[in-house]
Design a protein around this motif. Structure first.
Motif, PDB file in Angstrom:
ATOM      1  N   ASP A 166      -7.662   3.342  10.015  1.00  0.00           N
ATOM      2  CA  ASP A 166      -6.895   4.680  10.406  1.00  0.00           C
ATOM      3  C   ASP A 166      -5.749   4.545  10.715  1.00  0.00           C
ATOM      4  OD1 ASP A 166      -6.783   7.103  11.751  1.00  0.00           O
ATOM      5  OD2 ASP A 166      -8.433   7.192  12.806  1.00  0.00           O
ATOM      6  N   GLY A 167      -5.070   5.633  10.207  1.00  0.00           N
ATOM      7  CA  GLY A 167      -3.280   5.760  10.400  1.00  0.00           C
ATOM      8  C   GLY A 167      -3.217   5.887  11.969  1.00  0.00           C
ATOM      9  N   TRP A 214      -8.690  11.300  -8.222  1.00  0.00           N
ATOM     10  CA  TRP A 214      -7.532  11.183  -7.508  1.00  0.00           C
ATOM     11  C   TRP A 214      -6.653  10.125  -8.640  1.00  0.00           C
ATOM     12  CZ3 TRP A 214      -6.360  14.434  -3.724  1.00  0.00           C
ATOM     13  CH2 TRP A 214      -5.168  14.307  -3.440  1.00  0.00           C
ATOM     14  N   ASP A 273      -5.137   3.221   3.927  1.00  0.00           N
ATOM     15  CA  ASP A 273      -5.864   4.210   3.849  1.00  0.00           C
ATOM     16  C   ASP A 273      -7.315   4.357   4.313  1.00  0.00           C
ATOM     17  OD1 ASP A 273      -5.459   6.613   1.316  1.00  0.00           O
ATOM     18  OD2 ASP A 273      -7.408   6.675   2.424  1.00  0.00           O
ATOM     19  N   SER A 286      -0.020  12.914   3.414  1.00  0.00           N
ATOM     20  CA  SER A 286      -0.935  12.404   4.343  1.00  0.00           C
ATOM     21  C   SER A 286      -0.441  12.621   5.987  1.00  0.00           C
ATOM     22  CB  SER A 286      -1.061  10.915   4.230  1.00  0.00           C
ATOM     23  OG  SER A 286      -2.295  10.345   4.790  1.00  0.00           O
ATOM     24  N   GLY A 333      -1.772   6.128   4.094  1.00  0.00           N
ATOM     25  CA  GLY A 333      -2.526   6.942   3.526  1.00  0.00           C
ATOM     26  C   GLY A 333      -2.131   6.796   1.834  1.00  0.00           C
ATOM     27  N   VAL A 366       3.139   9.996   2.022  1.00  0.00           N
ATOM     28  CA  VAL A 366       3.251  11.147   0.860  1.00  0.00           C
ATOM     29  C   VAL A 366       1.808  11.952   1.082  1.00  0.00           C
ATOM     30  CG1 VAL A 366       3.075  11.408  -1.488  1.00  0.00           C
ATOM     31  CG2 VAL A 366       4.573   9.522  -0.483  1.00  0.00           C
TER      32      VAL A 366
END
Ligand code: SAM
Length: 212
Positions: free
Chosen positions: A130-131, A60, A110, A149, A89, A147
């Motif tokens: 964690d979001g 990535w 992230d 995510s 993310g 973006v």
């Protein structure tokens, strides 16, 4: 509140990829489950997603991040408050680095520890979490940027100030594996958000302003 579709400004730079039907990619069910809070996002799913992106982190960090130009396209065309921004993310940090030029403060989170460990912007404020459970007080950000995510609308709504903006970007439009349509993004966040959507490069962004 309305949903306004703006004309494209940023031209596509490469041949667009084809769309992916919702049932044709396993991440689509994950994305929808998170956005519409169907109970499928649990500790097991969170760990699987973290493991998946941990395994992709080295590759990535070498990719060109198409999200950078799309985020800048949105920022150039949408009014927003420039105080404190959160990227959910943030991956290996390329968009996070762009945010520092637009906001007084930018923080990235992230779920993948390896993504953060391989960041191209290591000096940024980054948190491995964690979001779905953000470690921030309510109404503590002026902008949330996502973006490619996952959207956890209850958490985004909780931490965004009234008058703040959520930017949701899909860099390959409906060919993005982690994709929500602009209609679903707005439906998930609710009608108190005024939305603006534009095709941008090979992708699409939606900016959503939170009202009281
Ligand atoms: C497709 S990558 C996009 C990364 C980056 N935004 C970019 O454009 O290059 C998705 C990212 O979201 C992260 N992610 C997935 N689920 C998440 C969650 N629940 N909370 C925080 N990050 C998450 C992944 O670890 C990964 O870094």
């Amino acid at each position: 509140m309305s949903h306004i579709f703006l004309p494209r400004v940023l031209e596509a730079v490469i041949e667009p990829v084809g769309g992916i039907a919702d049932g044709a990619h396993p991440m689509r069910a994950v994305v929808k489950g998170a956005a519409f809070n169907d109970g499928s996002w649990d500790g097991i799913r969170a760990q699987k997603v973290a493991d998946l992106f941990d395994s992709m982190a080295l590759e990535w960090k070498e990719r060109e991040n198409e999200g950078c130009s799309m985020v800048m396209d949105a920022f150039d065309r949408i009014q927003f408050t420039t105080g404190r921004a959160l990227e959910v993310g943030c991956g290996t940090g390329e968009v996070l680095e762009i945010l520092k030029g637009y906001f007084d403060e930018a923080v990235g989170i992230d779920i993948s520890h390896e993504m953060l460990r391989n960041s191209n912007y290591p000096e940024a404020d980054q948190i491995n979490c964690d979001g779905a459970r953000l470690p921030f007080p309510s109404e503590s950000f002026d902008a949330v940027v996502i973006v490619n995510s996952l959207l956890f609308p209850a958490e985004v709504d909780r931490i965004l100030k009234v008058g703040g903006t959520c930017f949701f970007v899909s860099t390959k439009g409906d060919g993005t594996p982690i994709y929500l349509s602009p209609y679903d993004v707005r439906k998930a966040l609710g009608l108190k958000y005024q939305a603006f959507t534009a095709a941008s490069g090979n992708g699409i962004w939606t900016a959503l302003h939170k009202s009281a």
